[in-house]
Scaffold this motif. Structure first.
Motif, PDB file in Angstrom:
ATOM      1  N   MET A 218     -38.121   0.186 -23.289  1.00 10.41           N
ATOM      2  CA  MET A 218     -39.129   1.336 -22.585  1.00 10.41           C
ATOM      3  C   MET A 218     -39.631   0.676 -21.266  1.00 10.41           C
ATOM      4  O   MET A 218     -40.147   1.569 -20.196  1.00 10.41           O
ATOM      5  N   LEU A 219     -39.776  -0.594 -21.216  1.00  4.98           N
ATOM      6  CA  LEU A 219     -40.557  -1.105 -20.151  1.00  4.98           C
ATOM      7  C   LEU A 219     -39.590  -1.678 -18.941  1.00  4.98           C
ATOM      8  O   LEU A 219     -40.123  -2.063 -17.793  1.00  4.98           O
ATOM      9  N   SER A 220     -38.636  -2.017 -19.241  1.00  7.72           N
ATOM     10  CA  SER A 220     -37.568  -2.685 -18.331  1.00  7.72           C
ATOM     11  C   SER A 220     -37.408  -1.963 -17.251  1.00  7.72           C
ATOM     12  O   SER A 220     -36.889  -2.647 -16.012  1.00  7.72           O
ATOM     13  N   PHE A 221     -37.262  -0.503 -17.261  1.00  5.10           N
ATOM     14  CA  PHE A 221     -36.803   0.483 -15.980  1.00  5.10           C
ATOM     15  C   PHE A 221     -37.857   1.029 -15.626  1.00  5.10           C
ATOM     16  O   PHE A 221     -37.265   2.351 -15.287  1.00  5.10           O
ATOM     17  N   ASN A 222     -38.914   0.972 -15.767  1.00  3.60           N
ATOM     18  CA  ASN A 222     -39.821   1.910 -15.039  1.00  3.60           C
ATOM     19  C   ASN A 222     -41.400   1.540 -15.413  1.00  3.60           C
ATOM     20  O   ASN A 222     -41.513   0.326 -16.146  1.00  3.60           O
ATOM     21  N   CYS A 223     -42.367   2.010 -14.537  1.00  3.46           N
ATOM     22  CA  CYS A 223     -43.575   1.599 -14.612  1.00  3.46           C
ATOM     23  C   CYS A 223     -44.571   2.841 -14.978  1.00  3.46           C
ATOM     24  O   CYS A 223     -45.892   3.023 -14.809  1.00  3.46           O
ATOM     25  N   ARG A 224     -43.997   3.819 -15.726  1.00  2.25           N
ATOM     26  CA  ARG A 224     -44.707   4.910 -16.102  1.00  2.25           C
ATOM     27  C   ARG A 224     -45.909   4.823 -17.112  1.00  2.25           C
ATOM     28  O   ARG A 224     -46.725   5.337 -17.073  1.00  2.25           O
ATOM     29  N   PRO A 225     -45.647   3.795 -18.138  1.00  2.96           N
ATOM     30  CA  PRO A 225     -46.763   3.637 -18.894  1.00  2.96           C
ATOM     31  C   PRO A 225     -47.943   3.090 -18.209  1.00  2.96           C
ATOM     32  O   PRO A 225     -49.188   3.492 -18.533  1.00  2.96           O
ATOM     33  N   LEU A 226     -47.870   2.576 -17.155  1.00  3.73           N
ATOM     34  CA  LEU A 226     -49.238   2.011 -16.152  1.00  3.73           C
ATOM     35  C   LEU A 226     -49.627   3.470 -15.702  1.00  3.73           C
ATOM     36  O   LEU A 226     -50.948   3.477 -15.537  1.00  3.73           O
ATOM     37  N   ARG A 227     -48.845   4.221 -15.195  1.00  5.59           N
ATOM     38  CA  ARG A 227     -49.294   5.675 -14.719  1.00  5.59           C
ATOM     39  C   ARG A 227     -49.971   6.310 -15.791  1.00  5.59           C
ATOM     40  O   ARG A 227     -50.842   7.264 -15.572  1.00  5.59           O
ATOM     41  N   LEU A 228     -49.413   6.117 -16.999  1.00  6.44           N
ATOM     42  CA  LEU A 228     -49.939   7.108 -18.188  1.00  6.44           C
ATOM     43  C   LEU A 228     -51.507   6.532 -18.285  1.00  6.44           C
ATOM     44  O   LEU A 228     -52.398   7.356 -18.881  1.00  6.44           O
ATOM     45  N   ALA A 229     -51.724   5.320 -18.244  1.00  7.00           N
ATOM     46  CA  ALA A 229     -52.994   4.501 -18.341  1.00  7.00           C
ATOM     47  C   ALA A 229     -54.166   5.421 -17.323  1.00  7.00           C
ATOM     48  O   ALA A 229     -55.107   5.831 -17.827  1.00  7.00           O
ATOM     49  N   ILE A 230     -53.655   5.727 -16.391  1.00  9.25           N
ATOM     50  CA  ILE A 230     -54.573   6.483 -15.340  1.00  9.25           C
ATOM     51  C   ILE A 230     -54.837   7.897 -15.725  1.00  9.25           C
ATOM     52  O   ILE A 230     -55.861   8.304 -15.639  1.00  9.25           O
ATOM     53  N   HIS A 231     -53.702   8.621 -16.105  1.00 11.29           N
ATOM     54  CA  HIS A 231     -54.041   9.752 -16.659  1.00 11.29           C
ATOM     55  C   HIS A 231     -54.747   9.878 -17.747  1.00 11.29           C
ATOM     56  O   HIS A 231     -55.539  10.989 -18.094  1.00 11.29           O
TER      57      HIS A 231
END
Length: 334
Positions: A218-231
């Protein structure tokens, strides 16, 4: 052409001889020169002793290297790819769950011009719950990651020299090979096969290992969880503002009532849990940056083979296996 077969091993003493016989029988039927490159990932049983014996028995076609400790399968595959000298390289496990008879089919597809020939395991025989969870995971992860991960596709594959060189050019410490194979691209063909049962020994994939492996994916090929924190933060702030307006309106209309103790506790606990999850995600990314910044080698080799004539057991021909650490500028240790 020359074919290399890379085999990571961890505590595979019970099945190693049978695997070697089976894969050698499959390779001998092919009209191509080949080599077997075994990587002992710091085994605690007699795996290394078996590899020494195989290297002595099959000189010229069998090589091995042994890590100073258990560095993990990702490091073992990287070491094997660096050691392989073939024009095409096959990655497979030593437990005979990757059928050696499929090597011929892989080679036929490779000769048609494909740079990656991937064996996709069917779910036949798996428990329904495990199959459902696996499909759910891959459906979820493919909505997040920047590469496509396919259910049933693992490390069992043939790679052209072009694809191998591309993988070796990626120096990252935190390696997730499933994603890396997809990221490099090149012409890829996939075929299905029915998974075989493990011949001996025990699986190294426990529930905790599978969960950690899934998180890596889940974490190796994106930084979308960090963007999810903003949303999530913006959504919670909006909900808090709406709730505050509703409380004010209710107080103006009906007066102040008894304080909502249960509501307050639920909000505090919920927000606290969400904050801990977000801090954990941020910590995961920071931890990966921390390991990358150290630039430590992916592995250290304590022994390599084949064993030279007249040398004590275990003193291998280091030059035959090439560099023993990683592809970065870190000091090389052999």
């Amino acid at each position: 052409m020359k074919l290399s077969v890379v085999v990571p091993c961890y505590n595979e003493e019970a099945v190693l001889s049978r695997f070697d016989d089976a894969v050698r029988a499959a390779l001998d039927r092919l009209a191509v020169p080949y080599e077997l490159c075994y990587v002992d990932d710091g085994s605690s049983d007699g795996t290394l002793a078996r590899l020494r014996g195989l290297a002595q028995q099959h000189r010229g076609t069998t090589r091995y290297l042994s890590f100073s400790r258990n560095f993990g399968k990702e490091a073992a595959m990287l070491a094997g790819l660096r050691a392989a000298t073939g024009d095409a390289v096959i990655l497979m496990d030593a437990d005979l769950q990757h059928p050696p008879e499929l090597i011929e089919k892989m080679l036929d597809l490779y000769q048609l011009g494909h740079d990656q020939v991937v064996a996709k395991r069917t779910r036949h025989g798996d428990r329904r719950l495990r199959t459902a969870l696996s499909r759910l995971y891959y459906r979820a992860v493919n909505t997040w990651v920047d590469v496509e991960l396919t259910d049933g596709v693992g490390d069992f594959r043939l790679l052209s020299r072009k694809a191998v060189d591309a993988l070796l050019a990626l120096p990252e410490y935190n390696r997730f090979s499933k994603g890396l194979f997809s990221w490099i691209g090149f012409d890829t063909v996939t075929f299905d096969y029915r998974n075989a049962a493990r011949e001996a020994g025990e699986t190294k994939w426990r529930l905790g290992s599978l969960v950690n492996y899934g998180i890596d994916g889940m974490l190796s090929f994106n930084c979308r969880p960090l963007r999810l924190a903003i949303h999530a933060g913006l959504a919670l702030a909006s909900l808090a503002a709406l709730y505050a307006l509703w409380i004010i309106g209710a107080a103006v209309v009906g007066g102040v009532t008894a304080p909502g103790y249960v509501t307050l506790v639920a909000i505090i606990v919920g927000l606290g849990g969400l904050q801990m999850v977000m801090l954990g995600l941020i910590g995961e990314y920071i931890g990966r940056i921390y390991y990358e910044a150290k630039r430590r080698p992916h592995f250290l080799v304590k022994e390599s083979g084949p064993v030279r004539e007249g040398s004590p057991a275990g003193e291998g021909d280091a030059a035959a296996l090439g560099p023993a650490t990683d592809v970065s500028a870190a000091p090389r240790t052999l």
